[in-house]
Design a protein around this motif. Structure first.
Motif, PDB file in Angstrom:
ATOM      1  N   TYR A  99      37.077  45.919  41.085  1.00  0.00           N
ATOM      2  CA  TYR A  99      36.163  46.721  40.265  1.00  0.00           C
ATOM      3  C   TYR A  99      36.144  48.185  40.705  1.00  0.00           C
ATOM      4  N   ARG A 100      36.348  48.441  41.978  1.00  0.00           N
ATOM      5  CA  ARG A 100      36.418  49.830  42.459  1.00  0.00           C
ATOM      6  C   ARG A 100      37.595  50.553  41.800  1.00  0.00           C
ATOM      7  N   GLU A 101      38.696  49.818  41.634  1.00  0.00           N
ATOM      8  CA  GLU A 101      39.861  50.424  40.981  1.00  0.00           C
ATOM      9  C   GLU A 101      39.616  50.604  39.486  1.00  0.00           C
ATOM     10  N   ASP A 146      33.971  55.483  39.195  1.00  0.00           N
ATOM     11  CA  ASP A 146      32.689  56.190  39.190  1.00  0.00           C
ATOM     12  C   ASP A 146      31.515  55.281  39.525  1.00  0.00           C
ATOM     13  N   TYR A 147      31.753  53.970  39.725  1.00  0.00           N
ATOM     14  CA  TYR A 147      30.653  53.056  39.998  1.00  0.00           C
ATOM     15  C   TYR A 147      30.093  53.267  41.397  1.00  0.00           C
ATOM     16  N   ALA A 180      42.748  41.302  36.913  1.00  0.00           N
ATOM     17  CA  ALA A 180      42.555  41.053  38.346  1.00  0.00           C
ATOM     18  C   ALA A 180      41.405  40.084  38.593  1.00  0.00           C
ATOM     19  N   ILE A 181      40.315  40.249  37.849  1.00  0.00           N
ATOM     20  CA  ILE A 181      39.162  39.355  38.009  1.00  0.00           C
ATOM     21  C   ILE A 181      39.484  37.988  37.443  1.00  0.00           C
TER      22      ILE A 181
END
Length: 531
Positions: free
Chosen positions: A387-389, A393-394, A525-526
């Motif tokens: 999720y960082r990738e 902006d999170y 990915a998830i």
């Protein structure tokens, strides 16, 4: 009467055309058990609180639902029927202002004050109950897991959807928690073989009522779409695999609630035994006569405080080999629903709704995020990294929330994969990425955000979607697509690009935003983390 200087006879004329004007009554409709009459809601006929099965009390407690008894005269259908006994609500004395704001459209706290075992009621909205039309029927099963909720929540009001789509909308109450899903067969024998799935049998009974009666309300019993969000999505998933439901619906919509697997009889029986011991129930007579509130209290005593989200025991359907022959979508999709078009999806930031009240929400730093994800295991660490990738902006808070919500993503794609592999009918997948502005935008795209949009209730649900043109544009888009799916089996709207079906070879996903687009496998990915 002259107390205020005018005649009481003038009151109807004075209040005509105002909020105090008396609503018009609907036509009287003949059902298979008797006559019903409701009230108009701004030109739409609304029949609320229609009994679709006999009261599941006394000797009927924990038993499969039975047809309602016939009645004389005209039954009042002007107000909602009682919700089932409620087990859990996310509100309370320490609820946040935002949580209380949402209570205006999801009446969880209120319903704990009016719940009742006698809860087998449904609601019907139709453009014209007396014209003999054959409109598509959209049946909604409420969220709240299998623990709480009802078809009477304001966010589920079917008036706008019925008018916009020229469709008939039905919402349903049914037995929940122990009243609908407590496996008593091990403790009390074969007479209670259905007790672990009684709540889902209620849903089947409601669909039988639709089959037998909806034509009298201007609906087409041969064009029925079942829909649900969260626990309601799981209910839809399970109905697709229940032999008793075969042939009772034609299309299925699963929103933020894929029901891939079911509870196991032995585990459910053990949990039931713990609850019965807490209640002091040793005989069938005690089981029949125990006050409903005492049973709810026993459940709370027998259930660990941190249960939920796959932690600890909980109530839900069980794969008993009969009513539910096996897990709905493992090892494969149910053969009986291979001809059912499916619309399935989820919201980008599901878990923010659940964790927004946590002390850490909005305050996490990178070090704490690393500790949290590490404590949750390797998959959580990998999800945070993915999720960082995806979302550079999170904040750490939103990365943590996204990782916690990965189960919605994985379950939705697993179900879509299984159905598309074997079904003759198409599968359509969506991902809601539009972000609500309420609370300064801190929730982004949370759980339940899809509901007022597909129901075309944006204006009425400003507590969740905010005000302004964006929310209404999303409602226009999504309600169009849901109505089109109910009518034709293909979700479409002039506000959307062409929506191609999803397959394991072409993972087409509609991202629902102000600028909607078809994307290929947007959370690969998830999805792959789920196996």
């Amino acid at each position: 009467m002259r107390k205020f200087g005018f005649s009481a006879a003038l009151l109807p004329a004075l209040f005509a055309g105002t909020a105090f004007a008396q609503p018009a009554t609907t036509p009287v409709v003949e059902t298979d058990k008797g006559l019903v009459q409701g009230l108009e809601q701004d030109g739409i006929d609304a029949f609320l609180g229609i009994r679709y099965a006999a009261p599941p009390t006394g000797e009927r407690r924990f038993m499969p639902p039975e047809p309602a008894e016939a009645w004389d005269g005209i039954a009042d259908a002007s107000g909602y029927g009682a919700p089932c006994m409620q087990l859990y609500t996310p509100s309370g004395p320490n609820a946040s202002d935002l949580t209380r704001q949402f209570q205006s459209i999801f009446l969880t706290g209120t319903e704990e004050k009016i719940d009742n075992e006698d809860c087998l009621f449904l609601n019907v909205w139709t453009p014209d109950a007396g014209d003999g039309g054959k409109r598509p029927v959209m049946v909604w099963f409420h969220g709240g897991g299998y623990a709480y909720g009802s078809g009477g929540w304001p966010a589920y009001n079917g008036r706008n959807l019925a008018e916009k789509g020229d469709v008939v909308v039905v919402t349903v109450n049914h037995r929940l928690n122990a009243f609908g899903y407590m496996n008593l067969a091990e403790r009390f024998g074969a007479n209670f073989a259905a007790s672990g799935n009684a709540g889902n049998l209620d849903l089947v009974r409601s669909l039988e009522w639709v089959r037998d009666n909806i034509a009298a309300f201007g609906g087409d019993p041969d064009n029925v779409t079942i829909m649900g969000e969260s626990g309601g999505g799981s209910k839809v998933s399970h109905l697709m695999a229940m032999p008793a439901a075969d042939g009772l619906f034609d299309k299925a919509v699963i929103q933020s609630g894929p029901g891939v697997t079911s509870g196991k009889p032995a585990e459910a029986a053990a949990y039931a035994g713990t609850v019965l011991d807490a209640a002091g129930v040793e005989s069938v007579e005690q089981l029949r006569t125990l006050p409903a509130d005492d049973l709810i209290a026993a459940i709370r005593e027998a259930t660990p405080a941190d249960s939920g989200f796959a932690r600890g025991p909980s109530f839900g359907p069980i794969a008993d080999g009969s009513i539910l022959p096996r897990d709905p979508f493992l090892p494969a999709a149910p053969e009986q629903s291979s001809d059912i078009p499916v619309l399935i999806g989820y919201n980008k930031d599901e878990m923010t709704l659940f964790v927004a009240s946590q002390p850490w929400f909005g305050r996490l730093d990178e070090a704490t995020l690393e500790m949290m994800s590490g404590a949750m295991g390797e998959q959580a660490v990998a999800a945070v990294a993915a999720y960082r990738e995806m979302y550079p902006d999170y904040s750490p808070t939103h990365l943590a929330s996204a990782a916690m919500g990965s189960r919605f993503v994985q379950g939705s794609y697993l179900l879509a994969d299984q159905q598309s592999r074997s079904a003759d009918a198409p599968v359509y997948v969506y991902r809601l990425t539009w972000e609500t502005p309420v609370g300064g935008g801190i929730l982004r795209s949370p759980h339940t955000l899809d509901i007022p949009l597909m129901f075309d209730n944006a204006k009425e649900s400003a507590a969740l979607v905010g005000t302004g043109e964006e929310a209404q544009r999303m409602a226009d888009m999504m309600s169009d697509a849901w109505i089109a799916f109910a009518k034709t089996g293909t979700p479409s709207s002039p506000l959307l690009p062409e929506w191609e079906p999803y397959t394991v070879a072409d993972r087409n996903v509609m991202e629902l935003d102000l600028e909607p687009r078809i994307v290929d496998d947007p959370e690969r990915a998830i999805r792959e983390l789920g196996g």
